[in-house]
Design an enzyme around this catalytic site. Structure first.
Site, mmCIF file in Angstrom:
data_model
loop_
_atom_site.group_PDB
_atom_site.id
_atom_site.type_symbol
_atom_site.label_atom_id
_atom_site.label_comp_id
_atom_site.label_asym_id
_atom_site.label_seq_id
_atom_site.Cartn_x
_atom_site.Cartn_y
_atom_site.Cartn_z
ATOM 1 C CD1 TRP A 98 47.970 -13.913 4.782
ATOM 2 C CD2 TRP A 98 49.013 -15.818 4.236
ATOM 3 N NE1 TRP A 98 47.345 -14.447 3.682
ATOM 4 C CE2 TRP A 98 47.954 -15.610 3.329
ATOM 5 C CE3 TRP A 98 49.791 -16.963 4.089
ATOM 6 C CZ2 TRP A 98 47.652 -16.492 2.287
ATOM 7 C CZ3 TRP A 98 49.512 -17.854 3.058
ATOM 8 C CH2 TRP A 98 48.460 -17.613 2.170
ATOM 9 C CG ASP A 166 53.936 -11.303 4.508
ATOM 10 O OD1 ASP A 166 53.916 -10.763 3.388
ATOM 11 O OD2 ASP A 166 53.233 -12.310 4.788
ATOM 12 C CE LYS A 190 47.661 -12.629 -2.023
ATOM 13 N NZ LYS A 190 48.548 -13.031 -0.968
HETATM 14 C C1 LIG Z 1 49.017 -14.192 -0.119
HETATM 15 C C2 LIG Z 1 49.841 -13.914 1.053
HETATM 16 C C3 LIG Z 1 50.912 -14.749 1.427
HETATM 17 C C4 LIG Z 1 51.259 -16.009 0.666
HETATM 18 O O1 LIG Z 1 51.803 -15.671 -0.546
HETATM 19 P P1 LIG Z 1 52.351 -16.766 -1.579
HETATM 20 O O2 LIG Z 1 53.107 -15.909 -2.529
HETATM 21 O O3 LIG Z 1 51.148 -17.437 -2.169
HETATM 22 O O4 LIG Z 1 53.196 -17.716 -0.831
HETATM 23 C C5 LIG Z 1 51.652 -14.396 2.522
HETATM 24 N N1 LIG Z 1 51.393 -13.294 3.229
HETATM 25 C C6 LIG Z 1 50.367 -12.468 2.909
HETATM 26 C C7 LIG Z 1 50.115 -11.252 3.734
HETATM 27 C C8 LIG Z 1 49.565 -12.752 1.806
HETATM 28 O O5 LIG Z 1 48.555 -11.928 1.486
#
Ligand SMILES: *Cc1c(COP(=O)(O)O)cnc(C)c1O
Length: 350
Positions: A98, A166, A190
């Site tokens: 990511w 993030d 998540k």
């Molecule tokens: C799942 C995830 C993403 C991507 O998320 P989307 O909403 O599918 O674009 C980005 N960063 C992390 C840490 C993730 O776990």
């Protein structure tokens, strides 16, 4: 019932699933799926959701909470574009897939990217130490929890430059000091709610301050802030269910209480992995994630037997990501300690 150890979209509390289902049939006489996002009823939901995020994370004044679309993947670009300062230069800590994607999008935004630290040399199995942070970067970006590799920052990086994070896969799982951040973003699916919404918590002093002059309206956080997160049709259902989940969290002791449970769940599983000769953890011990536990068999010939055991126990979502192999047990907030005990017993029975 199945035990959902999948990496996302996440399990949510049963009570939330029930309320979410009921609202599909009746939300003040309409379905939540047909209600106008401009109706007073939904505007109230949006306002409540934004307030509940602030309550749950103790967001200090001077921050704006937004629910946008596009997932964290669009957040990579949105964060880079909005945080671009006079040097158009950013620092990134590269801790996995990511972070790597976030770096790519920052470059797409025209920024000069410095990899301040990286753990790519050992397939992202640890959190790298930061030795030096350039002083001329506009911001420093990191991924607090590495969903795929199973590592997690145990503390917030020390820096004087604006910090961007993030937090997709560990937000609301533990207490955080929001005042340390200029911008936090997270895909809802998540640990917050169903896929569709993306959460942004932005320090107001950075709104409208980008040095880029060509930000498309939708990607400009200031545009959304001015419209109270209603610039266009928001992801109504995802925001609605996220709010149900936030209310559930707050009613049950909030982030502080769930953090204790998450620590207990992780200790239970890691202790078994460490004491059982059939398994080994896939990451450096001190950097282990409380949310996504990655592990491997020490003897690959036992794979078929182990796979049958956990499948027979109604466990789903345990296959490791292809870039790591082995197994990954994701334990988001709503996964109960009783579910983890089922998995631990399966490990014991191999
Ligand atoms: C799942 C995830 C993403 C991507 O998320 P989307 O909403 O599918 O674009 C980005 N960063 C992390 C840490 C993730 O776990």
């Amino acid at each position: 019932m199945k035990h959902n150890f999948g990496a996302g979209p996440c399990i949510l509390p049963q009570e939330v699933f029930k309320q979410a289902a009921e609202a599909v049939l009746d939300f003040n006489g309409l379905s939540i799926l047909e209600v106008s996002h401009r109706s007073a009823d939904f505007v109230e939901v949006m306002e409540e959701a934004r307030e509940n995020v602030k309550k749950a994370l103790n967001v200090p004044s001077g921050y704006t909470v937004l629910f946008l679309q596009g997932g964290a993947s669009l957040g990579f670009l949105i964060s880079a574009m909005n945080m671009a300062g006079k040097n158009k230069k950013a620092g990134y800590i590269n801790t996995g897939a990511w972070s790597t994607k976030a770096i790519k999008e920052a470059k797409n935004a025209g920024l000069d990217v410095v990899e301040v630290a990286s753990s790519e040399d050992v397939n992202f199995s640890y959190i790298p130490r930061i030795t030096e942070i350039p002083t001329d970067i506009d911001f420093l970006h990191y991924t607090s929890n590495n969903t795929i590799f199973g590592t997690q920052f145990k503390s917030i990086p020390e820096t004087n430059v604006p910090l961007v994070c993030d937090m997709s896969s560990d937000i609301f799982s533990k207490e955080i000091d929001v005042s340390k951040f200029a911008l936090i973003y997270a895909g809802a699916q998540k640990n917050l709610g169903p896929a569709g919404a993306t959460l942004y918590i932005v320090k107001d002093e950075f709104l409208g301050k980008s040095s880029l002059d060509n930000i498309p309206s939708y990607l400009d956080l200031n545009v959304h802030a001015k419209k109270d997160s209603m610039f266009n049709t928001p992801p109504v259902y995802s925001v609605f269910v996220s709010n149900l989940n936030l209310k559930h969290l707050l009613k049950n002791g909030g982030v502080k209480a769930i953090e204790k449970v998450n620590e207990e769940k992780a200790a239970l599983l890691y202790n078994e992995i460490d004491s059982n000769p059939n398994f080994e953890g896939a990451t450096k011990k001190e950097d282990r994630s409380l949310m996504n536990v990655t592990f491997k068999l020490t003897d690959e010939t036992k794979k078929e037997k182990f796979d049958k055991l956990w499948n027979d126990a109604n466990i789903v979502g345990m296959k490791g990501h292809r870039s790591v192999g082995g197994y990954r047990a994701s334990m988001y907030n709503a996964l109960g300690i009783e579910n983890v005990k089922v998995l631990v017993n399966v490990l014991k029975s191999l």
